[in-house]
Design a protein around this motif. Sequence first.
Motif, PDB file in Angstrom:
ATOM      1  N   VAL A 131       0.819  -1.207   0.000  1.00 10.10           N
ATOM      2  CA  VAL A 131       0.000   0.000   0.000  1.00 10.10           C
ATOM      3  C   VAL A 131       0.858   1.264   0.000  1.00 10.10           C
ATOM      4  O   VAL A 131       0.423   2.315  -0.415  1.00 10.10           O
ATOM      5  N   SER A 132       2.122   1.150   0.479  1.00  9.20           N
ATOM      6  CA  SER A 132       2.965   2.342   0.529  1.00  9.20           C
ATOM      7  C   SER A 132       3.254   2.884  -0.858  1.00  9.20           C
ATOM      8  O   SER A 132       3.572   4.055  -1.032  1.00  9.20           O
ATOM      9  N   GLY A 133       3.131   2.042  -1.891  1.00  5.25           N
ATOM     10  CA  GLY A 133       3.359   2.506  -3.246  1.00  5.25           C
ATOM     11  C   GLY A 133       2.198   3.290  -3.810  1.00  5.25           C
ATOM     12  O   GLY A 133       2.315   3.909  -4.854  1.00  5.25           O
ATOM     13  N   ALA A 134       1.038   3.238  -3.127  1.00  2.00           N
ATOM     14  CA  ALA A 134      -0.142   3.956  -3.589  1.00  2.00           C
ATOM     15  C   ALA A 134      -0.294   5.228  -2.768  1.00  2.00           C
ATOM     16  O   ALA A 134      -0.830   5.231  -1.678  1.00  2.00           O
ATOM     17  N   ALA A 135       0.253   6.304  -3.278  1.00  2.00           N
ATOM     18  CA  ALA A 135       0.246   7.557  -2.533  1.00  2.00           C
ATOM     19  C   ALA A 135      -1.177   8.043  -2.318  1.00  2.00           C
ATOM     20  O   ALA A 135      -2.038   7.886  -3.169  1.00  2.00           O
ATOM     21  N   ASN A 136      -1.433   8.621  -1.140  1.00  2.00           N
ATOM     22  CA  ASN A 136      -2.750   9.183  -0.876  1.00  2.00           C
ATOM     23  C   ASN A 136      -3.027  10.314  -1.858  1.00  2.00           C
ATOM     24  O   ASN A 136      -2.209  11.204  -2.057  1.00  2.00           O
ATOM     25  N   ALA A 137      -4.181  10.269  -2.477  1.00  2.00           N
ATOM     26  CA  ALA A 137      -4.552  11.303  -3.442  1.00  2.00           C
ATOM     27  C   ALA A 137      -5.196  12.462  -2.709  1.00  2.00           C
ATOM     28  O   ALA A 137      -5.978  12.259  -1.786  1.00  2.00           O
ATOM     29  N   MET A 138      -4.883  13.664  -3.112  1.00  2.00           N
ATOM     30  CA  MET A 138      -5.463  14.846  -2.507  1.00  2.00           C
ATOM     31  C   MET A 138      -6.510  15.413  -3.449  1.00  2.00           C
ATOM     32  O   MET A 138      -6.186  15.916  -4.523  1.00  2.00           O
ATOM     33  N   VAL A 139      -7.768  15.321  -3.061  1.00  2.00           N
ATOM     34  CA  VAL A 139      -8.837  15.984  -3.801  1.00  2.00           C
ATOM     35  C   VAL A 139      -8.852  17.432  -3.349  1.00  2.00           C
ATOM     36  O   VAL A 139      -9.031  17.724  -2.165  1.00  2.00           O
ATOM     37  N   VAL A 140      -8.634  18.340  -4.258  1.00  2.00           N
ATOM     38  CA  VAL A 140      -8.574  19.754  -3.918  1.00  2.00           C
ATOM     39  C   VAL A 140      -9.982  20.280  -3.649  1.00  2.00           C
ATOM     40  O   VAL A 140     -10.900  20.070  -4.452  1.00  2.00           O
ATOM     41  N   ASN A 141     -10.154  20.913  -2.503  1.00  2.00           N
ATOM     42  CA  ASN A 141     -11.423  21.548  -2.145  1.00  2.00           C
ATOM     43  C   ASN A 141     -12.586  20.554  -2.197  1.00  2.00           C
ATOM     44  O   ASN A 141     -13.648  20.826  -2.743  1.00  2.00           O
ATOM     45  N   GLY A 142     -12.371  19.385  -1.585  1.00  2.00           N
ATOM     46  CA  GLY A 142     -13.393  18.354  -1.605  1.00  2.00           C
ATOM     47  C   GLY A 142     -14.644  18.691  -0.829  1.00  2.00           C
ATOM     48  O   GLY A 142     -15.700  18.091  -1.056  1.00  2.00           O
ATOM     49  N   ASN A 143     -14.550  19.652   0.103  1.00  2.00           N
ATOM     50  CA  ASN A 143     -15.759  20.063   0.841  1.00  2.00           C
ATOM     51  C   ASN A 143     -16.290  21.421   0.378  1.00  2.00           C
ATOM     52  O   ASN A 143     -17.212  21.965   0.991  1.00  2.00           O
ATOM     53  N   PHE A 144     -15.683  21.987  -0.682  1.00  2.00           N
ATOM     54  CA  PHE A 144     -16.177  23.193  -1.359  1.00  2.00           C
ATOM     55  C   PHE A 144     -16.178  24.441  -0.470  1.00  2.00           C
ATOM     56  O   PHE A 144     -16.937  25.377  -0.706  1.00  2.00           O
ATOM     57  N   GLU A 145     -15.285  24.465   0.517  1.00  2.00           N
ATOM     58  CA  GLU A 145     -15.252  25.590   1.454  1.00  2.00           C
ATOM     59  C   GLU A 145     -14.194  26.636   1.108  1.00  2.00           C
ATOM     60  O   GLU A 145     -14.177  27.710   1.706  1.00  2.00           O
ATOM     61  N   ASP A 146     -13.289  26.347   0.158  1.00  2.00           N
ATOM     62  CA  ASP A 146     -12.183  27.262  -0.152  1.00  2.00           C
ATOM     63  C   ASP A 146     -12.688  28.463  -0.946  1.00  2.00           C
ATOM     64  O   ASP A 146     -13.111  28.335  -2.098  1.00  2.00           O
ATOM     65  N   VAL A 147     -12.643  29.641  -0.329  1.00  2.00           N
ATOM     66  CA  VAL A 147     -13.040  30.880  -1.014  1.00  2.00           C
ATOM     67  C   VAL A 147     -11.872  31.855  -1.094  1.00  2.00           C
ATOM     68  O   VAL A 147     -12.059  33.011  -1.501  1.00  2.00           O
ATOM     69  N   THR A 148     -10.670  31.412  -0.699  1.00  2.00           N
ATOM     70  CA  THR A 148      -9.501  32.294  -0.728  1.00  2.00           C
ATOM     71  C   THR A 148      -8.626  32.039  -1.956  1.00  2.00           C
ATOM     72  O   THR A 148      -8.122  32.977  -2.572  1.00  2.00           O
ATOM     73  N   THR A 149      -8.424  30.750  -2.314  1.00  2.00           N
ATOM     74  CA  THR A 149      -7.630  30.437  -3.499  1.00  2.00           C
ATOM     75  C   THR A 149      -8.290  30.989  -4.751  1.00  2.00           C
ATOM     76  O   THR A 149      -7.629  31.498  -5.656  1.00  2.00           O
ATOM     77  N   MET A 150      -9.612  30.881  -4.813  1.00  2.00           N
ATOM     78  CA  MET A 150     -10.387  31.386  -5.942  1.00  2.00           C
ATOM     79  C   MET A 150     -11.719  31.891  -5.412  1.00  2.00           C
ATOM     80  O   MET A 150     -12.402  31.176  -4.671  1.00  2.00           O
ATOM     81  N   ASP A 151     -12.082  33.117  -5.762  1.00  2.00           N
ATOM     82  CA  ASP A 151     -13.348  33.704  -5.292  1.00  2.00           C
ATOM     83  C   ASP A 151     -14.122  34.234  -6.495  1.00  2.00           C
ATOM     84  O   ASP A 151     -14.203  35.431  -6.730  1.00  2.00           O
ATOM     85  N   PRO A 152     -14.707  33.329  -7.286  1.00  2.00           N
ATOM     86  CA  PRO A 152     -15.356  33.738  -8.538  1.00  2.00           C
ATOM     87  C   PRO A 152     -16.679  34.455  -8.311  1.00  2.00           C
ATOM     88  O   PRO A 152     -17.253  34.419  -7.217  1.00  2.00           O
ATOM     89  N   THR A 153     -17.148  35.097  -9.370  1.00  2.00           N
ATOM     90  CA  THR A 153     -18.445  35.768  -9.359  1.00  2.00           C
ATOM     91  C   THR A 153     -19.476  34.871 -10.026  1.00  2.00           C
ATOM     92  O   THR A 153     -19.231  34.296 -11.088  1.00  2.00           O
ATOM     93  N   GLY A 154     -20.644  34.756  -9.416  1.00  2.00           N
ATOM     94  CA  GLY A 154     -21.682  33.872  -9.922  1.00  2.00           C
ATOM     95  C   GLY A 154     -22.243  34.308 -11.255  1.00  2.00           C
ATOM     96  O   GLY A 154     -22.304  35.514 -11.568  1.00  2.00           O
ATOM     97  N   LEU A 155     -22.716  33.331 -12.025  1.00  2.00           N
ATOM     98  CA  LEU A 155     -23.236  33.586 -13.365  1.00  2.00           C
ATOM     99  C   LEU A 155     -24.698  34.000 -13.366  1.00  2.00           C
ATOM    100  O   LEU A 155     -25.177  34.575 -14.343  1.00  2.00           O
ATOM    101  N   VAL A 156     -25.428  33.708 -12.305  1.00  2.00           N
ATOM    102  CA  VAL A 156     -26.870  33.976 -12.275  1.00  2.00           C
ATOM    103  C   VAL A 156     -27.198  35.226 -11.488  1.00  2.00           C
ATOM    104  O   VAL A 156     -27.866  36.129 -11.981  1.00  2.00           O
TER     105      VAL A 156
END
Length: 230
Positions: free
Chosen positions: A17-42
Amino acid sequence: MLKKLAFASFASAALLVSGAANAMVVNGNFEDVTTMDPTGLVKGNKLSNLATTGSSWDVFSEISGWKTTNGAGIEVQTNRTLGSIDAHSGQHYIELDSHPRANSNSTMSQDVSLGVGSYELSFWYSPRNNDASSNGIEYSVDGLLLGSITGPSASTLTAVGTWTLVKALFKVETAGDYTLSFAATGKQNTLGGFVDTVSITAVPIPAAGFLLPVGLGLLGYASRRRKAAA
């Protein structure tokens, strides 16, 4: 002697299992508003303002870690949007059957780097309404995994106002970047299934000659109810 053999087998599993590196899902809980703070389309809301001022949802072509790969956009809702459910974690969760002005089922994706090994995809799901034909979510990892879930009438495991844990195993035989995707598959009526708290983790590979634990290869479910305060 048996103890030594058992120890050697478990050690071998740990090495595998050590050969299978843990994968990092970026912003998996959708809480990051600092790295990207887009404007809504609607509604023209900034993502960072959804939980504090103005309307409590909007549709975005891209948020931190995730981009729209089909359809009109990613609808982000907060704990202020509905009275029936809060986010599974934090304040934000996702709906991919976007608002009428966006008017389409959408797909969101991100690339994850995976080494050779076995992995588990997990996320939390909730149907928005009582029509199972409206709440479908398909999930995939680039040809390695393809699954779907809907509810509530199609499954006794899901219920409106309840978060259900979905888990699925897949195997990577060639290290590289793979696309993780979620897509709305139900009626295009703005009432789709919800997604929150997405992760991919490496799992142990059993040593040769040892059986998999019962249920390891099955889709797993658990439930957690979160309702907004009255």
